[in-house]
Design a protein around this motif. Sequence first.
Motif, mmCIF file in Angstrom:
data_model
loop_
_atom_site.group_PDB
_atom_site.id
_atom_site.type_symbol
_atom_site.label_atom_id
_atom_site.label_comp_id
_atom_site.label_asym_id
_atom_site.label_seq_id
_atom_site.Cartn_x
_atom_site.Cartn_y
_atom_site.Cartn_z
ATOM 1 N N ASP A 206 34.869 1.522 10.002
ATOM 2 C CA ASP A 206 36.090 2.131 9.485
ATOM 3 C C ASP A 206 35.875 2.710 8.093
ATOM 4 O O ASP A 206 34.754 2.717 7.569
ATOM 5 C CB ASP A 206 37.254 1.129 9.499
ATOM 6 C CG ASP A 206 37.024 -0.060 8.557
ATOM 7 O OD1 ASP A 206 36.150 0.025 7.673
ATOM 8 O OD2 ASP A 206 37.732 -1.071 8.714
ATOM 9 N N SER A 207 36.946 3.201 7.471
ATOM 10 C CA SER A 207 36.828 3.890 6.187
ATOM 11 C C SER A 207 36.360 2.969 5.065
ATOM 12 O O SER A 207 35.865 3.437 4.040
ATOM 13 C CB SER A 207 38.176 4.507 5.800
ATOM 14 O OG SER A 207 39.185 3.510 5.713
ATOM 15 N N LYS A 208 36.499 1.642 5.259
ATOM 16 C CA LYS A 208 36.035 0.686 4.253
ATOM 17 C C LYS A 208 34.601 0.240 4.495
ATOM 18 O O LYS A 208 34.047 -0.507 3.695
ATOM 19 C CB LYS A 208 36.955 -0.540 4.243
ATOM 20 C CG LYS A 208 38.386 -0.241 3.839
ATOM 21 C CD LYS A 208 39.224 -1.518 3.868
ATOM 22 C CE LYS A 208 40.670 -1.223 3.492
ATOM 23 N NZ LYS A 208 41.507 -2.458 3.541
ATOM 24 N N GLY A 209 34.027 0.688 5.596
ATOM 25 C CA GLY A 209 32.661 0.296 5.924
ATOM 26 C C GLY A 209 32.577 -0.956 6.765
ATOM 27 O O GLY A 209 31.480 -1.431 7.063
ATOM 28 N N ASP A 210 33.745 -1.502 7.179
ATOM 29 C CA ASP A 210 33.741 -2.695 8.037
ATOM 30 C C ASP A 210 33.411 -2.286 9.473
ATOM 31 O O ASP A 210 34.003 -1.348 10.021
ATOM 32 C CB ASP A 210 35.106 -3.389 8.000
ATOM 33 C CG ASP A 210 35.399 -3.987 6.635
ATOM 34 O OD1 ASP A 210 34.442 -4.356 5.946
ATOM 35 O OD2 ASP A 210 36.580 -4.066 6.258
ATOM 36 N N ILE A 211 32.478 -3.001 10.075
ATOM 37 C CA ILE A 211 32.006 -2.664 11.420
ATOM 38 C C ILE A 211 32.572 -3.667 12.422
ATOM 39 O O ILE A 211 32.463 -4.873 12.234
ATOM 40 C CB ILE A 211 30.470 -2.672 11.476
ATOM 41 C CG1 ILE A 211 29.913 -1.603 10.524
ATOM 42 C CG2 ILE A 211 29.968 -2.438 12.892
ATOM 43 C CD1 ILE A 211 28.407 -1.623 10.417
ATOM 44 N N THR A 212 33.182 -3.143 13.486
ATOM 45 C CA THR A 212 33.766 -3.995 14.518
ATOM 46 C C THR A 212 33.431 -3.432 15.896
ATOM 47 O O THR A 212 33.170 -2.246 16.057
ATOM 48 C CB THR A 212 35.297 -4.072 14.382
ATOM 49 O OG1 THR A 212 35.824 -2.742 14.260
ATOM 50 C CG2 THR A 212 35.695 -4.891 13.168
ATOM 51 N N GLN A 213 33.451 -4.316 16.884
ATOM 52 C CA GLN A 213 33.302 -3.920 18.284
ATOM 53 C C GLN A 213 34.687 -3.646 18.846
ATOM 54 O O GLN A 213 35.596 -4.451 18.685
ATOM 55 C CB GLN A 213 32.607 -5.028 19.085
ATOM 56 C CG GLN A 213 31.206 -5.375 18.621
ATOM 57 C CD GLN A 213 30.170 -4.323 19.012
ATOM 58 O OE1 GLN A 213 30.449 -3.436 19.817
ATOM 59 N NE2 GLN A 213 28.985 -4.416 18.443
ATOM 60 N N ARG A 214 34.866 -2.496 19.501
ATOM 61 C CA ARG A 214 36.173 -2.131 20.036
ATOM 62 C C ARG A 214 36.079 -1.747 21.506
ATOM 63 O O ARG A 214 35.108 -1.127 21.932
ATOM 64 C CB ARG A 214 36.766 -0.928 19.277
ATOM 65 C CG ARG A 214 36.766 -1.024 17.754
ATOM 66 C CD ARG A 214 37.831 -1.947 17.231
ATOM 67 N NE ARG A 214 37.902 -1.867 15.776
ATOM 68 C CZ ARG A 214 38.856 -1.237 15.100
ATOM 69 N NH1 ARG A 214 39.822 -0.618 15.768
ATOM 70 N NH2 ARG A 214 38.840 -1.204 13.788
ATOM 71 N N GLU A 215 37.106 -2.099 22.242
ATOM 72 C CA GLU A 215 37.312 -1.565 23.582
ATOM 73 C C GLU A 215 38.557 -0.698 23.517
ATOM 74 O O GLU A 215 39.633 -1.172 23.140
ATOM 75 C CB GLU A 215 37.492 -2.691 24.606
ATOM 76 C CG GLU A 215 36.215 -3.474 24.870
ATOM 77 C CD GLU A 215 36.384 -4.474 25.996
ATOM 78 O OE1 GLU A 215 37.404 -4.368 26.738
ATOM 79 O OE2 GLU A 215 35.530 -5.356 26.146
ATOM 80 N N ILE A 216 38.406 0.582 23.856
ATOM 81 C CA ILE A 216 39.504 1.520 23.716
ATOM 82 C C ILE A 216 39.734 2.268 25.019
ATOM 83 O O ILE A 216 38.866 2.323 25.887
ATOM 84 C CB ILE A 216 39.246 2.529 22.573
ATOM 85 C CG1 ILE A 216 38.018 3.392 22.880
ATOM 86 C CG2 ILE A 216 39.060 1.791 21.250
ATOM 87 C CD1 ILE A 216 37.758 4.481 21.852
ATOM 88 N N VAL A 217 40.944 2.845 25.141
ATOM 89 C CA VAL A 217 41.269 3.742 26.254
ATOM 90 C C VAL A 217 41.679 5.065 25.621
ATOM 91 O O VAL A 217 42.724 5.151 24.962
ATOM 92 C CB VAL A 217 42.396 3.177 27.128
ATOM 93 C CG1 VAL A 217 42.730 4.159 28.251
ATOM 94 C CG2 VAL A 217 42.005 1.822 27.704
ATOM 95 N N ILE A 218 40.855 6.089 25.813
ATOM 96 C CA ILE A 218 41.069 7.379 25.164
ATOM 97 C C ILE A 218 42.206 8.138 25.834
ATOM 98 O O ILE A 218 42.242 8.279 27.054
ATOM 99 C CB ILE A 218 39.778 8.226 25.216
ATOM 100 C CG1 ILE A 218 38.611 7.458 24.592
ATOM 101 C CG2 ILE A 218 39.977 9.564 24.516
ATOM 102 C CD1 ILE A 218 37.260 8.087 24.858
ATOM 103 N N HIS A 219 43.156 8.646 25.001
ATOM 104 C CA HIS A 219 44.272 9.430 25.511
ATOM 105 C C HIS A 219 44.196 10.893 25.073
ATOM 106 O O HIS A 219 44.739 11.767 25.758
ATOM 107 C CB HIS A 219 45.597 8.826 25.034
ATOM 108 C CG HIS A 219 45.851 7.467 25.581
ATOM 109 N ND1 HIS A 219 46.588 6.512 24.923
ATOM 110 C CD2 HIS A 219 45.445 6.878 26.741
ATOM 111 C CE1 HIS A 219 46.642 5.401 25.642
ATOM 112 N NE2 HIS A 219 45.953 5.604 26.745
ATOM 113 N N GLN A 220 43.540 11.142 23.938
ATOM 114 C CA GLN A 220 43.492 12.514 23.414
ATOM 115 C C GLN A 220 42.198 12.718 22.651
ATOM 116 O O GLN A 220 41.745 11.812 21.943
ATOM 117 C CB GLN A 220 44.688 12.777 22.496
ATOM 118 C CG GLN A 220 44.752 14.171 21.897
ATOM 119 C CD GLN A 220 46.034 14.392 21.129
ATOM 120 O OE1 GLN A 220 47.127 14.412 21.695
ATOM 121 N NE2 GLN A 220 45.918 14.528 19.816
#
Length: 295
Positions: free
Chosen positions: A103-117
């Motif tokens: 993210d913009s702060k440099g924090d790294i995370t694992q994400r599961e997303i569903v793309i809409h756009q």
Amino acid sequence: MNFILGTVGMIILLYFGTGYLPIAEDNRMKVAIYGGIALTILGAIGQYMGKAKPANSTSKKAATSKTTSNVPLGLYTYGEEEPALAGITYGGLKTPLAIKYSDSKGDITQREIVIHQVSMGYSRTGAIIPIAMEAFCKLRRRERTFNVPRILECTDPVTHQPITDLGAFLAPALAEIEPYRRSNLIYDVAPTKMVVRYQFRRPKFSEKPITITSIGVYQSPNGPHQTLSYIEGTLDGKTEAQRLKTARLGAASNPETGELIEDLQAYLISRATKGPYNYGNSDPNSVGVTISATE
């Protein structure tokens, strides 16, 4: 040196301290020497363990929290950290994706997303590539915007195979959707000095002088309405031009009078020397030409 001085001090204390004990004179020095060395070593071990314990707890805490890193961005945008927008957006998707995101702060995370756009942009070679995605984030349990340059890894959650080309992965789904297009136009402007209040590093704003030489605007496909998307110029003390997004622009002012520029878009367009023309086309007669997704 501290260890030696501590050992000598301990030996002296033990030597005089054992004078009150029923120990033979011949053995007093041996007891003092061996005892002094042993006690000094034990003290050093205790001191080391006392320091090591907080360090271990800190590292354990860090392992369970979000990771902060200065890893290079732009893996899926050909090295571009802030690609130019192409004015092409695809909506109505329901595409699942697993990502490793910074993210913009440099924090790294694992994400599961569903793309809409998906919003498209340009690579350095002018190719059309995905640069931003509106998606439902299962980690945050809400809709979020993900900047593609900040994606560090992609995986297909269905096949569990790594994705090296995000555009190719999304292509089958995008091919079934009619995109919403806006013309991305550019104006060259006479060198214009001003002071901008800009979010160079989120979330803080800072003021810096800049000499603007060009601007980018979006033109709606339904009429002549235009929206300023970025300004481009050279910051004081720099040699290379830098593009500043209006989304991060707080204010702009005249460096001589200090007065705020209320309508920055109108002010800069009034100083245009060339344009508008489409991105990648220097022909001023190309006003309003829609850039196709296949270019």
